[in-house]
Enzyme design. Structure first.
Site, short mmCIF file in Angstrom:
data_model
loop_
_atom_site.label_atom_id
_atom_site.label_comp_id
_atom_site.label_asym_id
_atom_site.label_seq_id
_atom_site.Cartn_x
_atom_site.Cartn_y
_atom_site.Cartn_z
N ARG A 164 0.82 -1.21 0.00
CA ARG A 164 0.00 0.00 0.00
C ARG A 164 0.86 1.26 0.00
O ARG A 164 0.44 2.30 -0.53
CB ARG A 164 -0.94 0.00 1.21
CG ARG A 164 -2.03 -1.05 1.13
CD ARG A 164 -3.13 -0.79 2.14
NE ARG A 164 -2.68 -0.95 3.53
CZ ARG A 164 -2.65 -2.10 4.18
NH1 ARG A 164 -3.03 -3.22 3.57
NH2 ARG A 164 -2.25 -2.15 5.43
N HIS A 193 1.99 -11.84 19.50
CA HIS A 193 3.25 -11.66 20.22
C HIS A 193 3.81 -13.04 20.53
O HIS A 193 3.19 -14.06 20.26
CB HIS A 193 3.06 -10.84 21.49
CG HIS A 193 3.02 -9.36 21.26
ND1 HIS A 193 4.10 -8.66 20.74
CD2 HIS A 193 2.03 -8.44 21.45
CE1 HIS A 193 3.78 -7.38 20.64
NE2 HIS A 193 2.53 -7.22 21.05
N ASP A 194 4.99 -13.04 21.12
CA ASP A 194 5.72 -14.28 21.38
C ASP A 194 4.83 -15.34 22.03
O ASP A 194 4.81 -16.51 21.62
CB ASP A 194 6.91 -13.97 22.30
CG ASP A 194 8.07 -14.91 22.09
OD1 ASP A 194 8.08 -15.99 22.71
OD2 ASP A 194 8.98 -14.57 21.31
N ILE A 195 4.07 -14.95 23.05
CA ILE A 195 3.22 -15.89 23.78
C ILE A 195 2.20 -16.56 22.86
O ILE A 195 1.89 -17.74 23.01
CB ILE A 195 2.52 -15.16 24.96
CG1 ILE A 195 1.79 -16.16 25.85
CG2 ILE A 195 1.59 -14.06 24.46
CD1 ILE A 195 1.22 -15.51 27.10
N ASP A 229 10.45 -14.44 18.90
CA ASP A 229 11.07 -13.24 18.37
C ASP A 229 12.50 -13.50 17.90
O ASP A 229 12.86 -13.22 16.75
CB ASP A 229 11.09 -12.13 19.42
CG ASP A 229 9.72 -11.51 19.66
OD1 ASP A 229 8.74 -11.99 19.04
OD2 ASP A 229 9.62 -10.57 20.45
#
Length: 399
Positions: A104, A139-141, A169
Site C-alpha cells: 500500500r 506476540h511471542d506468547i 522473536d
C-alpha cells in the site's frame, strides 16, 4: 574487514525480531540504515532505562549498534522516492509490517524489484504472507501457544508457564531471517538474481517441538506435561536449595546420572534410573536432599564433577561475574554513540570467526539521528531537505 562487509541493508523493522536480526548482520560488518517513523514510537527502542547523561535507551543503544538511522514518513511520496533511491545501493530490505502494508505504501518487493532487480527482500511477520492468519496480530506468547509447544510445557497442576524469553522473536524470527538473507545473498552471488523471503515467527516455532513433534507425527500420541524426558517426567528439572536458589539437573545419560547420585550421597537412586516408572517419588527424594544445603555448598560439591548440574544464575552473576562468560567475551564495553569517553556494557553477538572477528564500534544512536547526513550523502541539498521537513516527509533529529 567484517565477514559481511559490502552488504548494504535497509531495515524497516521495529520491536525486537527484525532489529536483532540486523544487529547480528551489522556486527558482522554489514552497512545498515534503519528507517523509522518520525511520529510513531517504538516501544522497544523507547523502553527505559536510559543511559545516564543521554537520551538514549539501553535497548536502542544495543539494538541500534553499528547502524545508522533515518526518520522517513513513508506515507508521503517524497519519502517513498528516497527509499527507491536508497535501494539502488542498499539492495537488501528487511521489513516487519503486516502483510500488504508495504504494498500500500508503494514499497513492495515487486515495486522495489523494478528499481533494482537484484534486491533481496525479507518480510518478517507473525504468521507469514499466506494462510488464514496472515493478517492476525500476535506476540511471542501467541506463537508459542499456536505452535503446540505450550500444550505440554509447564507443570501438570498449573499449566503453561511464562519464561520471559523471546523464543519466537529471537529464536524463530531473528535467526531464521539472518539465515534466509544470507542464503539469498549466496544465491545472488552465483546467479545474479535477488528474491523474496517470507519469514514467519509462528512457522519457526514448529521445529521447536523437536523430538516430541517428530514422535507425534509417527505415532499420533500427544505428549503430556511432566510426562516426557525433558518436560518434568524425569529427574531432569530444577531443584530448590536451602537458601531458596535453584540448581539445574540435566544428568540424563547413565554416567552423568551415576555421578550425580553419588555427589548427593544417594547411590541407591542409581538403579532407579533418571526416568523410573514412579518418577515423582524419585524427584521428591532429590528435592529433600538438595534442600539440605545452600547453593554455594552444592556448587562446591559439583565443581569439577561430570554431572551436567549448574546453578541458576542471576544476571549479575552471569553477566558480570561468571568466568566462562568473561572468557567467551559475551559482555563488552561499547563506546556510547556521540560521547567521547563514555562506554556502556552490552551483550555481544555469539559468533567467533577466526579471520574476521566481530567489532563493536559504537552503540546505536537515537532514532532519526542520521537523517540529514544520509540525505546529504545521497546528493540532496540543504534546501531540498528543508522542503522535505516542511512537508513532514522526513524528520530531522535535533542534536
Amino acid at each position: 574487514m567484517g565477514a559481511l562487509t559490502g552488504l548494504k541493508i535497509l531495515d524497516f523493522s521495529t520491536l525486537l525480531p527484525g532489529p536483532f536480526a540486523t544487529l547480528i548482520l551489522g556486527d558482522l560488518g554489514a552497512d545498515i540504515i534503519k528507517i523509522s517513523s518520525p511520529d510513531k514510537a517504538d516501544i522497544v527502542a523507547d523502553y527505559p532505562p536510559y543511559i545516564e547523561g543521554t537520551n538514549l535507551s539501553a535497548n536502542q543503544a544495543w539494538l541500534g549498534r553499528n547502524k545508522k538511522n533515518i526518520f522517513l514518513n513513508l506515507k508521503t511520496k517524497e519519502a517513498v522516492d528516497i527509499v527507491k533511491e536508497l535501494v539502488k545501493e542498499y539492495d537488501i530490505v528487511v521489513e516487519q509490517f503486516r502483510p500488504g502494508v508495504m504494498e500500500r505504501l508503494g514499497l513492495s518487493y515487486e515495486e522495489l524489484k523494478k528499481v533494482n532487480p537484484k534486491v533481496i527482500y525479507c518480510s518478517l511477520t507473525g504468521y507469514g504472507q499466506t494462510g488464514p492468519m496472515r493478517d492476525s496480530a500476535g506476540h511471542d506468547i501467541n506463537y508459542l501457544a499456536r505452535s503446540g509447544n505450550m500444550n505440554y510445557s509447564g507443570r501438570e497442576k498449573t499449566g503453561p508457564v511464562l519464561t520471559n524469553m523471546q523464543m519466537a522473536d529471537i529464536g524463530a524470527g531473528s535467526l531464521y531471517s539472518v539465515i534466509g538473507i544470507l542464503s539469498a545473498v549466496y544465491h545472488r552471488t552465483i546467479t545474479g538474481k535477488g528474491q523474496y523471503i517470507d519469514i514467519s515467527m509462528a512457522d519457526g516455532l514448529i521445529p521447536f517441538n523437536a523430538m516430541e513433534g517428530a514422535a507425534f507425527l509417527v505415532n499420533g500420541a500427544e505428549p503430556e506435561r511432566e510426562k516426557t524426558r525433558l518436560n518434568g517426567g524425569s529427574a531432569y528439572d530444577f531443584y530448590e536449595t536451602k537458601d531458596h536458589r535453584y540448581l539445574s539437573v540435566g544428568s540424563l545419560e547413565p554416567k552423568f546420572w551415576k555421578n550425580f547420585c553419588e555427589c548427593i550421597e544417594l547411590p541407591e537412586l542409581i538403579s532407579e534410573t533418571v526416568m523410573p516408572e514412579n518418577v515423582n517419588s524419585l524427584k521428591e527424594k532429590i528435592r529433600k536432599r538438595i534442600l539440605e544445603k545452600n547453593l554455594k555448598e552444592w556448587n562446591e560439591i559439583f565443581k569439577g564433577q561430570d554431572v551436567c548440574v549448574e546453578p541458576v544464575l542471576t544476571l549479575k552473576e552471569a553477566f558480570l561475574e561468571d568466568e566462562h562468560i568473561k572468557a567467551r567475551n559475551l559482555i563488552n564495553d561499547v563506546k556510547v554513540a556521540g560521547e567521547k569517553e563514555k562506554t556502556v556494557k552490552q551483550m555481544g553477538t555469539p559468533l567467533k570467526l577466526s579471520e574476521c572477528p566481530i567489532e563493536y564500534k559504537e552503540t546505536g544512536y537515537p532514532l532519526g539521528y542520521h537523517t540529514e547526513e544520509i540525505l546529504k550523502k545521497m546528493g540532496y541539498s540543504i534546501e531540498e531537505i528543508e522542503k522535505f521537513e516542511e512537508k513532514k516527509a522526513v524528520g530531522i533529529y535535533k542534536k
